[in-house]
Motif scaffolding. Sequence first.
Motif, PDB file in Angstrom:
ATOM      1  N   PRO A 120       0.730  -1.072   0.102  1.00 60.89           N
ATOM      2  CA  PRO A 120       0.110   0.043  -0.156  1.00 60.89           C
ATOM      3  C   PRO A 120       0.898   1.211  -0.173  1.00 60.89           C
ATOM      4  CG  PRO A 120       0.092  -0.944   2.133  1.00 60.89           C
ATOM      5  CD  PRO A 120       0.720  -1.760   1.187  1.00 60.89           C
ATOM      6  N   ALA A 121       0.261   2.298  -0.277  1.00 61.98           N
ATOM      7  CA  ALA A 121       1.060   3.533  -0.257  1.00 61.98           C
ATOM      8  C   ALA A 121       0.741   4.284   1.176  1.00 61.98           C
ATOM      9  CB  ALA A 121       0.340   4.521  -1.403  1.00 61.98           C
ATOM     10  N   VAL A 122       1.890   4.935   1.461  1.00 62.70           N
ATOM     11  CA  VAL A 122       1.601   5.772   2.784  1.00 62.70           C
ATOM     12  C   VAL A 122       1.613   7.290   2.458  1.00 62.70           C
ATOM     13  CG1 VAL A 122       2.733   6.000   5.046  1.00 62.70           C
ATOM     14  CG2 VAL A 122       2.788   3.713   3.999  1.00 62.70           C
ATOM     15  N   LEU A 123       0.454   7.922   2.782  1.00 61.40           N
ATOM     16  CA  LEU A 123       0.455   9.199   2.686  1.00 61.40           C
ATOM     17  C   LEU A 123       0.912  10.113   3.742  1.00 61.40           C
ATOM     18  CD1 LEU A 123      -3.421   9.527   1.283  1.00 61.40           C
ATOM     19  CD2 LEU A 123      -1.310   8.819   0.034  1.00 61.40           C
ATOM     20  N   GLU A 124       1.551  11.273   3.641  1.00 60.73           N
ATOM     21  CA  GLU A 124       1.859  12.022   4.734  1.00 60.73           C
ATOM     22  C   GLU A 124       1.060  13.329   4.412  1.00 60.73           C
ATOM     23  OE1 GLU A 124       5.781  12.591   6.029  1.00 60.73           O
ATOM     24  OE2 GLU A 124       6.565  10.966   5.029  1.00 60.73           O
ATOM     25  N   ILE A 125       0.167  13.649   5.491  1.00 63.11           N
ATOM     26  CA  ILE A 125      -0.817  14.727   5.535  1.00 63.11           C
ATOM     27  C   ILE A 125      -0.489  15.204   6.865  1.00 63.11           C
ATOM     28  CG2 ILE A 125      -3.211  15.375   5.127  1.00 63.11           C
ATOM     29  CD1 ILE A 125      -3.559  12.775   3.745  1.00 63.11           C
ATOM     30  N   ASP A 126      -0.252  16.558   6.867  1.00 62.25           N
ATOM     31  CA  ASP A 126      -0.376  17.467   8.073  1.00 62.25           C
ATOM     32  C   ASP A 126       0.718  16.745   9.125  1.00 62.25           C
ATOM     33  OD1 ASP A 126      -1.770  19.156   6.720  1.00 62.25           O
ATOM     34  OD2 ASP A 126      -3.784  18.599   7.859  1.00 62.25           O
ATOM     35  N   GLY A 127       1.652  16.080   8.731  1.00 64.97           N
ATOM     36  CA  GLY A 127       2.469  15.421   9.568  1.00 64.97           C
ATOM     37  C   GLY A 127       2.043  14.189  10.126  1.00 64.97           C
ATOM     38  N   TRP A 128       0.806  13.839   9.644  1.00 64.07           N
ATOM     39  CA  TRP A 128       0.231  12.311   9.964  1.00 64.07           C
ATOM     40  C   TRP A 128       0.890  11.295   8.695  1.00 64.07           C
ATOM     41  CZ3 TRP A 128      -2.727  10.740  14.034  1.00 64.07           C
ATOM     42  CH2 TRP A 128      -3.164  11.622  14.872  1.00 64.07           C
ATOM     43  N   LYS A 129       1.037  10.301   9.083  1.00 53.13           N
ATOM     44  CA  LYS A 129       1.350   8.894   8.135  1.00 53.13           C
ATOM     45  C   LYS A 129       0.026   8.181   7.987  1.00 53.13           C
ATOM     46  CE  LYS A 129       6.192   9.085   8.152  1.00 53.13           C
ATOM     47  NZ  LYS A 129       7.413   8.269   8.175  1.00 53.13           N
ATOM     48  N   VAL A 130      -0.483   8.067   6.984  1.00 50.27           N
ATOM     49  CA  VAL A 130      -1.718   7.223   6.565  1.00 50.27           C
ATOM     50  C   VAL A 130      -1.687   6.224   5.338  1.00 50.27           C
ATOM     51  CG1 VAL A 130      -4.314   7.508   5.909  1.00 50.27           C
ATOM     52  CG2 VAL A 130      -3.166   9.323   7.195  1.00 50.27           C
ATOM     53  N   ALA A 131      -1.784   5.164   5.945  1.00 46.83           N
ATOM     54  CA  ALA A 131      -1.676   3.793   5.030  1.00 46.83           C
ATOM     55  C   ALA A 131      -2.957   3.527   4.330  1.00 46.83           C
ATOM     56  CB  ALA A 131      -1.114   2.811   5.802  1.00 46.83           C
ATOM     57  N   LEU A 132      -3.022   3.369   3.075  1.00 47.83           N
ATOM     58  CA  LEU A 132      -4.359   3.055   2.154  1.00 47.83           C
ATOM     59  C   LEU A 132      -4.350   1.533   2.249  1.00 47.83           C
ATOM     60  CD1 LEU A 132      -3.857   5.689  -0.534  1.00 47.83           C
ATOM     61  CD2 LEU A 132      -5.108   5.900   1.716  1.00 47.83           C
ATOM     62  N   ALA A 133      -5.702   1.083   2.573  1.00 45.98           N
ATOM     63  CA  ALA A 133      -5.786  -0.343   2.239  1.00 45.98           C
ATOM     64  C   ALA A 133      -7.190  -0.277   1.438  1.00 45.98           C
ATOM     65  CB  ALA A 133      -6.123  -0.903   3.488  1.00 45.98           C
ATOM     66  N   ILE A 134      -7.288  -0.873   0.269  1.00 43.65           N
ATOM     67  CA  ILE A 134      -8.462  -1.164  -0.463  1.00 43.65           C
ATOM     68  C   ILE A 134      -9.239  -2.660   0.019  1.00 43.65           C
ATOM     69  CG2 ILE A 134      -9.564  -1.644  -2.905  1.00 43.65           C
ATOM     70  CD1 ILE A 134      -6.988   0.220  -3.451  1.00 43.65           C
ATOM     71  N   CYS A 135     -10.492  -2.331   0.612  1.00 45.95           N
ATOM     72  CA  CYS A 135     -11.384  -3.538   0.785  1.00 45.95           C
ATOM     73  C   CYS A 135     -10.669  -4.586   1.584  1.00 45.95           C
ATOM     74  CB  CYS A 135     -11.996  -4.175  -0.275  1.00 45.95           C
ATOM     75  SG  CYS A 135     -12.966  -5.053  -0.266  1.00 45.95           S
ATOM     76  N   PHE A 136     -10.390  -5.818   0.924  1.00 42.64           N
ATOM     77  CA  PHE A 136      -9.981  -7.014   1.768  1.00 42.64           C
ATOM     78  C   PHE A 136      -8.502  -6.659   2.287  1.00 42.64           C
ATOM     79  CE2 PHE A 136      -8.692 -11.556   1.345  1.00 42.64           C
ATOM     80  CZ  PHE A 136      -9.357 -12.009   2.561  1.00 42.64           C
ATOM     81  N   ASP A 137      -7.881  -5.798   1.700  1.00 39.85           N
ATOM     82  CA  ASP A 137      -6.522  -5.377   2.186  1.00 39.85           C
ATOM     83  C   ASP A 137      -6.472  -5.039   3.483  1.00 39.85           C
ATOM     84  OD1 ASP A 137      -5.404  -5.843  -0.648  1.00 39.85           O
ATOM     85  OD2 ASP A 137      -5.117  -3.555  -0.896  1.00 39.85           O
ATOM     86  N   ALA A 138      -7.605  -4.428   3.994  1.00 40.76           N
ATOM     87  CA  ALA A 138      -7.494  -4.116   5.308  1.00 40.76           C
ATOM     88  C   ALA A 138      -7.540  -5.044   6.407  1.00 40.76           C
ATOM     89  CB  ALA A 138      -8.857  -3.142   5.483  1.00 40.76           C
ATOM     90  N   ALA A 139      -8.102  -6.290   5.809  1.00 41.31           N
ATOM     91  CA  ALA A 139      -8.183  -7.459   6.873  1.00 41.31           C
ATOM     92  C   ALA A 139      -6.897  -8.155   6.751  1.00 41.31           C
ATOM     93  CB  ALA A 139      -9.314  -8.505   6.034  1.00 41.31           C
ATOM     94  N   ARG A 140      -5.802  -7.857   6.058  1.00 38.76           N
ATOM     95  CA  ARG A 140      -4.446  -8.521   6.176  1.00 38.76           C
ATOM     96  C   ARG A 140      -3.427  -7.512   6.541  1.00 38.76           C
ATOM     97  NH1 ARG A 140      -4.548 -13.722   3.233  1.00 38.76           N
ATOM     98  NH2 ARG A 140      -6.554 -13.861   2.695  1.00 38.76           N
ATOM     99  N   PRO A 141      -2.623  -8.092   7.558  1.00 40.85           N
ATOM    100  CA  PRO A 141      -1.471  -7.378   8.231  1.00 40.85           C
ATOM    101  C   PRO A 141      -0.442  -6.856   7.071  1.00 40.85           C
ATOM    102  CG  PRO A 141      -1.336  -9.451   8.961  1.00 40.85           C
ATOM    103  CD  PRO A 141      -2.563  -9.327   7.920  1.00 40.85           C
TER     104      PRO A 141
END
Length: 157
Positions: free
Chosen positions: A136-157
Amino acid sequence: MTTGSITALTLSAVQYQALDGGVAANVPEHIRLIEDAESHGARLVIFPELSLTGYRLDLLDGPGEWLSAADRRLDGIREICRRTGITAVVGAAFKDADGMPRLAALAVHPTGSIETSFKTHLHGPEQDLFVAGSNPAVLEIDGWKVALAICFDAARP
Protein backbone atom coordinates in the motif's frame (compact mmCIF):
# COMPACT_ATOMS: atom_id res chain seq x y z
CA MET A 1 -6.33 21.98 16.41
CA THR A 2 -3.14 21.03 18.23
CA THR A 3 -2.86 18.66 21.20
CA GLY A 4 0.62 18.85 22.66
CA SER A 5 2.89 18.54 19.64
CA ILE A 6 0.33 16.67 17.52
CA THR A 7 -1.91 18.50 15.07
CA ALA A 8 -5.35 16.90 14.70
CA LEU A 9 -6.23 15.46 11.31
CA THR A 10 -9.90 15.66 10.39
CA LEU A 11 -10.91 12.85 8.05
CA SER A 12 -14.17 12.34 6.17
CA ALA A 13 -14.91 8.74 5.19
CA VAL A 14 -17.63 8.98 2.55
CA GLN A 15 -20.15 6.16 2.31
CA TYR A 16 -20.89 6.49 -1.38
CA GLN A 17 -23.22 4.70 -3.77
CA ALA A 18 -21.81 5.36 -7.22
CA LEU A 19 -24.18 6.77 -9.81
CA ASP A 20 -24.95 5.03 -13.09
CA GLY A 21 -22.95 6.59 -15.89
CA GLY A 22 -19.40 5.73 -14.83
CA VAL A 23 -16.61 8.26 -14.37
CA ALA A 24 -18.46 11.10 -16.14
CA ALA A 25 -21.41 10.91 -13.73
CA ASN A 26 -19.39 10.34 -10.57
CA VAL A 27 -16.67 13.01 -10.79
CA PRO A 28 -19.13 15.92 -10.23
CA GLU A 29 -20.64 14.08 -7.26
CA HIS A 30 -17.17 13.53 -5.78
CA ILE A 31 -16.47 17.25 -6.16
CA ARG A 32 -19.72 18.12 -4.35
CA LEU A 33 -18.90 15.72 -1.51
CA ILE A 34 -15.34 17.04 -1.16
CA GLU A 35 -16.75 20.59 -0.90
CA ASP A 36 -19.15 19.40 1.79
CA ALA A 37 -16.33 17.69 3.71
CA GLU A 38 -14.29 20.90 3.53
CA SER A 39 -17.18 22.81 5.15
CA HIS A 40 -16.79 20.42 8.12
CA GLY A 41 -13.03 20.97 8.42
CA ALA A 42 -11.80 17.82 6.67
CA ARG A 43 -8.20 17.66 5.44
CA LEU A 44 -8.49 14.10 4.10
CA VAL A 45 -11.51 12.65 2.29
CA ILE A 46 -11.67 8.91 1.58
CA PHE A 47 -14.07 7.33 -0.92
CA PRO A 48 -14.83 3.59 -1.30
CA GLU A 49 -13.32 1.05 -3.65
CA LEU A 50 -14.08 1.86 -7.32
CA SER A 51 -16.06 4.96 -6.28
CA LEU A 52 -15.68 6.55 -9.72
CA THR A 53 -17.52 3.69 -11.46
CA GLY A 54 -19.11 1.74 -8.66
CA TYR A 55 -18.24 -1.89 -8.19
CA ARG A 56 -19.48 -2.62 -11.70
CA LEU A 57 -16.78 -4.81 -13.17
CA ASP A 58 -18.88 -5.24 -16.33
CA LEU A 59 -18.29 -1.54 -17.13
CA LEU A 60 -14.58 -2.26 -17.43
CA ASP A 61 -14.84 -4.36 -20.59
CA GLY A 62 -14.13 -1.29 -22.74
CA PRO A 63 -11.45 1.35 -22.27
CA GLY A 64 -13.80 4.24 -21.35
CA GLU A 65 -13.93 3.69 -17.59
CA TRP A 66 -10.21 3.12 -17.04
CA LEU A 67 -8.18 6.10 -15.78
CA SER A 68 -4.53 7.13 -15.83
CA ALA A 69 -2.79 9.71 -13.65
CA ALA A 70 -2.88 12.26 -16.48
CA ASP A 71 -6.57 11.70 -17.32
CA ARG A 72 -8.31 15.05 -17.86
CA ARG A 73 -11.53 13.66 -16.36
CA LEU A 74 -9.82 14.01 -12.97
CA ASP A 75 -9.19 17.75 -13.47
CA GLY A 76 -12.28 18.78 -11.49
CA ILE A 77 -11.13 16.69 -8.52
CA ARG A 78 -7.62 18.12 -8.83
CA GLU A 79 -9.07 21.65 -8.82
CA ILE A 80 -11.31 21.16 -5.77
CA CYS A 81 -8.34 19.64 -3.90
CA ARG A 82 -6.19 22.65 -4.85
CA ARG A 83 -8.89 25.10 -3.82
CA THR A 84 -9.71 23.46 -0.49
CA GLY A 85 -6.29 22.10 0.52
CA ILE A 86 -7.83 18.64 0.88
CA THR A 87 -6.28 15.33 -0.14
CA ALA A 88 -9.02 13.12 -1.60
CA VAL A 89 -8.64 9.38 -2.09
CA VAL A 90 -10.91 8.09 -4.85
CA GLY A 91 -11.41 4.55 -6.12
CA ALA A 92 -10.77 3.76 -9.78
CA ALA A 93 -9.93 1.20 -12.40
CA PHE A 94 -6.46 2.40 -13.37
CA LYS A 95 -3.90 1.72 -16.09
CA ASP A 96 -0.39 2.61 -14.99
CA ALA A 97 2.31 3.95 -17.32
CA ASP A 98 3.06 0.51 -18.77
CA GLY A 99 -0.66 -0.27 -19.27
CA MET A 100 -0.92 -2.61 -16.29
CA PRO A 101 -4.59 -2.82 -15.13
CA ARG A 102 -4.90 -2.01 -11.43
CA LEU A 103 -7.67 -1.67 -8.89
CA ALA A 104 -6.52 1.62 -7.40
CA ALA A 105 -6.95 4.20 -4.71
CA LEU A 106 -5.88 7.53 -6.21
CA ALA A 107 -4.77 10.12 -3.66
CA VAL A 108 -5.33 13.54 -5.25
CA HIS A 109 -3.23 16.07 -3.34
CA PRO A 110 -3.74 19.85 -3.04
CA THR A 111 -0.80 20.28 -5.44
CA GLY A 112 -2.83 18.44 -8.09
CA SER A 113 -0.44 15.50 -8.03
CA ILE A 114 -1.81 11.97 -7.84
CA GLU A 115 -0.32 9.24 -5.70
CA THR A 116 -1.45 5.69 -6.47
CA SER A 117 -2.04 2.69 -4.25
CA PHE A 118 -3.02 -0.65 -5.76
CA LYS A 119 -5.12 -3.37 -4.17
CA THR A 120 -2.84 -6.22 -3.13
CA HIS A 121 -5.37 -8.91 -2.18
CA LEU A 122 -7.59 -9.37 -5.24
CA HIS A 123 -10.39 -11.90 -5.03
CA GLY A 124 -13.03 -13.49 -7.25
CA PRO A 125 -13.52 -11.85 -10.67
CA GLU A 126 -11.08 -9.06 -9.76
CA GLN A 127 -8.28 -11.54 -10.44
CA ASP A 128 -9.32 -11.72 -14.10
CA LEU A 129 -9.31 -7.93 -14.59
CA PHE A 130 -6.53 -6.53 -12.43
CA VAL A 131 -2.91 -7.15 -11.51
CA ALA A 132 -2.29 -7.04 -7.75
CA GLY A 133 -0.12 -4.35 -6.22
CA SER A 134 2.84 -5.20 -4.02
CA ASN A 135 2.25 -2.89 -1.06
CA PRO A 136 0.00 0.00 0.00
CA ALA A 137 0.91 3.65 -0.33
CA VAL A 138 1.62 5.67 2.78
CA LEU A 139 0.44 9.28 2.54
CA GLU A 140 1.87 12.13 4.59
CA ILE A 141 -0.77 14.71 5.49
CA ASP A 142 -0.24 17.46 8.05
CA GLY A 143 2.52 15.44 9.73
CA TRP A 144 0.43 12.24 9.85
CA LYS A 145 1.30 9.05 8.02
CA VAL A 146 -1.79 7.34 6.60
CA ALA A 147 -1.55 3.88 5.01
CA LEU A 148 -4.12 3.11 2.34
CA ALA A 149 -5.91 -0.24 2.18
CA ILE A 150 -8.52 -1.24 -0.37
CA CYS A 151 -11.35 -3.50 0.81
CA PHE A 152 -9.90 -6.94 1.63
CA ASP A 153 -6.41 -5.42 2.07
CA ALA A 154 -7.61 -3.97 5.38
CA ALA A 155 -8.11 -7.51 6.72
CA ARG A 156 -4.49 -8.44 6.07
CA PRO A 157 -1.47 -7.26 8.12
